[in-house]
Design a protein around this motif. Structure first.
Motif, mmCIF file in Angstrom:
data_model
loop_
_atom_site.group_PDB
_atom_site.id
_atom_site.type_symbol
_atom_site.label_atom_id
_atom_site.label_comp_id
_atom_site.label_asym_id
_atom_site.label_seq_id
_atom_site.Cartn_x
_atom_site.Cartn_y
_atom_site.Cartn_z
ATOM 1 N N VAL A 54 0.839 -1.198 0.000
ATOM 2 C CA VAL A 54 0.000 0.000 0.000
ATOM 3 C C VAL A 54 0.880 1.255 0.000
ATOM 4 N N ASP A 55 1.599 1.528 1.109
ATOM 5 C CA ASP A 55 2.379 2.772 1.157
ATOM 6 C C ASP A 55 3.858 2.574 0.811
ATOM 7 N N GLY A 56 4.315 1.348 0.851
ATOM 8 C CA GLY A 56 5.698 1.056 0.437
ATOM 9 C C GLY A 56 6.765 1.544 1.395
ATOM 10 N N MET A 101 5.390 1.173 7.024
ATOM 11 C CA MET A 101 4.638 1.777 8.135
ATOM 12 C C MET A 101 3.155 1.398 8.185
ATOM 13 N N CYS A 102 2.527 1.138 7.048
ATOM 14 C CA CYS A 102 1.070 0.913 7.076
ATOM 15 C C CYS A 102 0.697 -0.515 7.471
ATOM 16 N N GLY A 128 0.111 -2.882 5.538
ATOM 17 C CA GLY A 128 -0.752 -3.489 4.521
ATOM 18 C C GLY A 128 -0.089 -4.637 3.783
ATOM 19 N N CYS A 129 1.232 -4.612 3.708
ATOM 20 C CA CYS A 129 1.918 -5.629 2.913
ATOM 21 C C CYS A 129 2.430 -6.780 3.769
ATOM 22 N N CYS A 150 7.300 -4.681 1.252
ATOM 23 C CA CYS A 150 8.032 -3.506 0.751
ATOM 24 C C CYS A 150 9.421 -3.374 1.366
HETATM 25 S S1 FES Z 1 3.357 -1.237 1.952
HETATM 26 FE FE1 FES Z 1 2.853 -0.404 3.889
HETATM 27 S S2 FES Z 1 4.118 -1.511 5.234
HETATM 28 FE FE2 FES Z 1 4.684 -2.238 3.288
#
Ligand code: FES
Ligand SMILES: Cc1cc2nc3c(=O)[nH]c(=O)nc-3n(C[C@@H](O)[C@H](O)[C@H](O)COP(=O)(O)OP(=O)(O)OC[C@H]3O[C@@H](n4cnc5c(N)ncnc54)[C@H](O)[C@@H]3O)c2cc1C
Length: 280
Positions: free
Chosen positions: A216-218, A221-222, A224-225, A237
């Motif tokens: 998601v944010d790469g 921190m999020c 999502g991955c 990421c």
């Molecule tokens: S894309 Fe958000 S933590 Fe890896």
């Protein structure tokens, strides 16, 4: 500001853009990605580096128009500027020591598989490429793959190009015919990578998958991955995006990506004029 040098429509849903980004081009390696923002208030999205030219100082991205940001990006033209273009991020795809590799790409994932296949070819590796699309109108990079592959198979789900079947059908045929690969590298939809990995496990062939679709944010921190690999929790990421396909918990990753579907649909409906006209 990062200028769009070239824009090319590859199929009705996939666009290629060449961006002026000399510092990224200098360091880019296959497998790595960039983060971009179309404008100051835009969302940051990761896109994989599809190609780079160190001499000309540019970086190619190929993206599928699926959500609000890729739609906005697709509205830009040659000469326009992107607000942010950051990278290269993520780890490069390891190619050391490989002699013979099957590269399996699906849909827009073929754009990411291409630089990997090209690098392998440049290093003298025997490359067998299998690329899969839903139908013949969606096929792209066929010529480019053909140029750098010792064998190439272009599969369509509906057989509209003459080769009906999934990428796994072509791979199974090659494995059954006795082809021995040091590694299978597969990049595409999660479900495709899952079935490629299940297949190669039976043949005991090492398989590397790219977990880009869950990012998601790469930035790490999020969360999502987050992806379970073996017994460990990894972040695509930061630790990836490449992982051992036989160790990845695909079912959990697929469930996680489905969490964002409703949000994306809402964002799409808010920006799509055709949809607004339809509801009026
Ligand atoms: S894309 Fe958000 S933590 Fe890896
Ligand atoms: C590295 C990476 C980068 C990405 N970057 C972007 C991006 O920049 N922009 C963006 O919008 N999206 C991006 N995505 C998301 C993208 O890959 C979606 O998954 C994409 O929409 C799938 O393409 P498609 O609809 O053509 O695939 P599908 O039609 O779902 O499938 C494509 C092919 O996969 C194979 N396949 C499908 N299902 C199976 C199965 N069950 N078993 C075996 N084979 C199967 C078939 O051969 C099929 O032809 C990225 C994904 C990856 C992996």
């Amino acid at each position: 500001m990062y200028k769009i040098i070239k824009k090319e429509i590859l199929n009705p849903a996939v666009t290629k853009m060449v961006i002026d980004a000399p510092l990224i081009a200098k360091k880019a390696e296959p497998g790595q990605f960039i983060m971009l923002r179309v404008d100051e208030n835009g969302e940051r999205i990761p896109l994989t580096i599809a190609d780079y030219d160190r001499e000309k100082g540019n970086v190619t991205i190929i993206f599928q128009i699926v959500g609000a940001t890729t739609e906005k990006l697709n509205r830009l033209n040659e000469g326009d500027n992107l607000h942010d273009f950051v990278g290269p991020l993520g780890k490069k795809t390891e190619t050391e020591g490989l002699k013979k590799v099957a590269v399996v790409g699906g849909g827009v994932g073929c754009a990411i598989a291409f630089p990997v296949a090209k690098k392998l070819h440049d290093e003298g590796v025997e490359v067998h490429s299998i690329i899969g699309f839903r139908n013949k109108d969606l096929i792209f990079l066929e010529k480019e793959f053909a140029e750098i592959s010792d064998k190439i198979f272009v599969m369509t789900d509906d057989g509209s190009n003459g080769s009906k079947g999934l990428v796994t059908d072509a791979l199974k045929e090659l494995l059954d015919s006795g082809e021995k690969y040091d590694e299978v590298i597969t990049i595409g939809p999660l479900v495709m990578m899952k079935f490629v990995s299940l297949l190669t496990k039976k043949y005991n062939v090492k398989t590397v998958v790219s977990m880009n679709p869950v990012m998601v944010d790469g930035t790490g921190m999020c969360g999502g991955c987050r992806v379970k690999v073996g017994n460990e929790t990894k972040f695509a990421c930061v630790d990836g995006p490449d992982f051992d396909g036989h160790q990845v918990d695909f079912d959990e990753a697929i469930a996680r990506t489905q969490m964002y579907q409703q949000f994306e649909r809402k964002a799409h409906e808010d920006t799509c004029n055709l949809y607004k006209m339809e509801v009026k």
